[in-house]
Design an enzyme around this catalytic site. Structure first.
Site, PDB file in Angstrom:
ATOM      1  N   CYS A 254       0.808  -1.209  -0.360  1.00  0.00           N
ATOM      2  CA  CYS A 254       0.008   0.178   0.328  1.00  0.00           C
ATOM      3  C   CYS A 254       1.082   0.931  -0.015  1.00  0.00           C
ATOM      4  O   CYS A 254       1.990   1.492   0.277  1.00  0.00           O
ATOM      5  CB  CYS A 254      -1.137  -0.078   1.468  1.00  0.00           C
ATOM      6  SG  CYS A 254      -1.869   1.304   1.174  1.00  0.00           S
TER       7      CYS A 254
ATOM      8  N   CYS B 170       0.857   4.359   7.297  1.00  0.00           N
ATOM      9  CA  CYS B 170       0.014   4.500   8.637  1.00  0.00           C
ATOM     10  C   CYS B 170       0.990   3.964   8.784  1.00  0.00           C
ATOM     11  O   CYS B 170       1.382   2.142   8.717  1.00  0.00           O
ATOM     12  CB  CYS B 170      -1.644   3.454   8.299  1.00  0.00           C
ATOM     13  SG  CYS B 170      -2.415   3.985   6.806  1.00  0.00           S
TER      14      CYS B 170
ATOM     15  N   CYS C 136       0.687   0.378  10.124  1.00  0.00           N
ATOM     16  CA  CYS C 136       0.056  -1.062   9.777  1.00  0.00           C
ATOM     17  C   CYS C 136       1.102  -1.846   8.570  1.00  0.00           C
ATOM     18  O   CYS C 136       2.171  -1.301   7.376  1.00  0.00           O
ATOM     19  CB  CYS C 136      -0.878  -0.205   8.400  1.00  0.00           C
ATOM     20  SG  CYS C 136      -0.857  -1.578   7.668  1.00  0.00           S
TER      21      CYS C 136
ATOM     22  N   CYS D 205     -16.362  -7.958   5.302  1.00  0.00           N
ATOM     23  CA  CYS D 205     -16.274  -7.360   5.005  1.00  0.00           C
ATOM     24  C   CYS D 205     -14.949  -7.361   4.842  1.00  0.00           C
ATOM     25  O   CYS D 205     -13.960  -8.218   4.544  1.00  0.00           O
ATOM     26  CB  CYS D 205     -15.226  -6.534   6.212  1.00  0.00           C
ATOM     27  SG  CYS D 205     -17.004  -6.358   7.707  1.00  0.00           S
TER      28      CYS D 205
ATOM     29  N   CYS E 244     -19.495  -4.705   3.546  1.00  0.00           N
ATOM     30  CA  CYS E 244     -18.478  -3.972   4.208  1.00  0.00           C
ATOM     31  C   CYS E 244     -17.902  -3.646   2.597  1.00  0.00           C
ATOM     32  O   CYS E 244     -16.492  -4.919   2.408  1.00  0.00           O
ATOM     33  CB  CYS E 244     -18.539  -4.363   5.400  1.00  0.00           C
ATOM     34  SG  CYS E 244     -17.427  -2.231   5.562  1.00  0.00           S
TER      35      CYS E 244
ATOM     36  N   CYS F 151     -18.497   3.071   8.064  1.00  0.00           N
ATOM     37  CA  CYS F 151     -17.875   1.790   9.116  1.00  0.00           C
ATOM     38  C   CYS F 151     -16.965   3.100   9.591  1.00  0.00           C
ATOM     39  O   CYS F 151     -16.088   2.811   8.714  1.00  0.00           O
ATOM     40  CB  CYS F 151     -17.937   0.858   8.831  1.00  0.00           C
ATOM     41  SG  CYS F 151     -17.039  -0.247  10.087  1.00  0.00           S
TER      42      CYS F 151
ATOM     43  N   ARG G 251     -18.247  -1.720  17.415  1.00  0.00           N
ATOM     44  CA  ARG G 251     -17.299  -2.836  17.238  1.00  0.00           C
ATOM     45  C   ARG G 251     -16.148  -2.688  18.219  1.00  0.00           C
ATOM     46  O   ARG G 251     -15.379  -2.321  18.224  1.00  0.00           O
ATOM     47  CB  ARG G 251     -17.041  -2.903  16.035  1.00  0.00           C
ATOM     48  CG  ARG G 251     -16.819  -4.209  15.960  1.00  0.00           C
ATOM     49  CD  ARG G 251     -16.355  -5.071  14.027  1.00  0.00           C
ATOM     50  NE  ARG G 251     -17.991  -4.173  13.251  1.00  0.00           N
ATOM     51  CZ  ARG G 251     -17.524  -3.917  12.253  1.00  0.00           C
ATOM     52  NH1 ARG G 251     -16.135  -3.570  12.245  1.00  0.00           N
ATOM     53  NH2 ARG G 251     -18.443  -3.044  11.475  1.00  0.00           N
TER      54      ARG G 251
END
Ligand code: SF4
Length: 342
Positions: free
Chosen positions: A70, A74, A77, A114, A145, A205, A278
């Site tokens: 990616c 972040c 991550c 998801c 999702c 979400c 959640r």
């Protein structure tokens, strides 16, 4: 386990309708977060019962449909190409395989599937297979999702037309702390995609992560941002950081006090009374008692299965045992499961 009758005062409180607000002040939110623990939990549990069965938990299963590589950075991550985490990058999965996984998840008790792709944003050529995945999951009678990064208006519309129920796009932390976590995009970019998703008619979400090195004020501000959106996110995942070797934040992360984590859940429940809150990543590091406190504070959703995107999750047998000990049943949003088997 059978429910017991609540004393009349608590029952009367639980029977009233929650007030939905979008104008929470910094001071109000902080006062709730720092309230005496018993008062906080009582308030959160009362509000929880006004909208939800307090003994039912919604079950989701997560699948990484495109791993690693990616372009975003972040700091927590394992899938960022900026970090040396030894996670191999993969291509987008074959939609047929994804749908096969969704069917198995449905059979194991999940009502929502998801699907996450490690992208800064999808390319136009990615949309056809992604849409095939959405349609396939919907055909199984499940909620779908997706989390694909930033979207254009047109991509959001295509996903809405395909029947996508939810789009996950977390804000992670407060606006003030955001640049300590992510540098390749801004907090404002995040809010922009959320707006596009809501404008397209897809449910949102959106939540965050605790343990990034943030202060309690950042947790409060993160939730206040969500609670003051024109429309509350329908799902609010609260994650506890799982530090991953090779990510910058793993080196500086500070473990979260479990009571602070529970306070965050309670604040989310109080400020967003009708949203699913959640208990997301990090459950493998939580005791059963801590998870029970989270449910008491208004958490009513989990991920089932033994992996999340790239990190471990307790697994179905552990969750089944915990649910049995607490008298919890999986929430049957789809009317397909006669009894809980999460
Ligand atoms: S959290 Fe998502 S956007 Fe950020 S690096 Fe990981 S996969 Fe990319």
């Amino acid at each position: 386990m059978n429910s017991i009758d609540l004393p009349s005062l608590a029952q009367a409180l639980a029977d009233s309708t929650p007030t939905i607000r979008h104008d929470w002040t910094r001071e109000e939110a902080a006062a709730i977060y720092h309230a005496p623990f018993a008062d906080l939990i009582f308030r959160a549990q009362t509000i929880h019962r006004q909208s939800f069965d307090a003994n039912a938990v919604q079950c989701n299963q997560l699948l990484n449909v495109k791993t690693g590589g990616c372009a975003e950075d972040c700091g927590y991550c394992s899938q960022s190409s900026h970090h040396d985490t030894a996670l191999p990058a993969s291509k987008l999965m074959d939609p047929a395989k994804v749908i096969e996984g969704a069917k198995a998840a449905r059979d194991a008790g999940a009502t929502r599937y998801c699907m996450g792709a490690a992208w800064r944003s999808p390319k136009d050529r990615d949309m056809a297979p992604v849409i095939e995945m959405v349609k396939g999951v919907k055909a199984l009678g499940m909620e779908a999702c997706m989390t694909l990064g930033m979207l254009t208006d047109d991509q959001a519309k295509q996903l809405a037309d395909a029947g996508l129920d939810y789009y996950n796009h977390n804000i992670d932390t407060s606006e003030g702390f955001y640049s300590s976590v992510v540098k390749t995009r801004s907090f404002g970019d995040r809010l922009e995609t959320l707006e596009k998703v809501q404008d397209a008619g897809i449910k949102v979400c959106c939540g965050g992560i605790l343990g990034l090195g943030e202060k309690p004020t950042d947790r409060v501000e993160m939730l206040r941002t969500l609670a003051n959106l024109p429309q509350h996110p329908e799902s609010v995942p609260i994650n506890m950081l799982i530090p991953i070797e090779g990510t910058p934040i793993a080196a500086t992360a500070t473990p979260v006090d479990p009571f602070e984590f529970v306070r965050t859940i309670a604040l989310a429940r109080i400020m967003m009374p009708k949203s699913d809150v959640r208990l997301a990543a990090g459950r493998t590091a939580m005791s059963d008692e801590m998870q029970a406190l989270c449910f008491l504070a208004g958490a009513n959703s989990i991920f089932i299965g033994d992996t999340l995107l790239t990190t471990p999750n307790p697994g179905d047998s552990k969750d089944r045992a915990l649910f049995a000990r607490l008298g919890i049943t999986p929430r049957d949003d789809l009317g397909v499961h006669a009894h809980g088997n999460a």
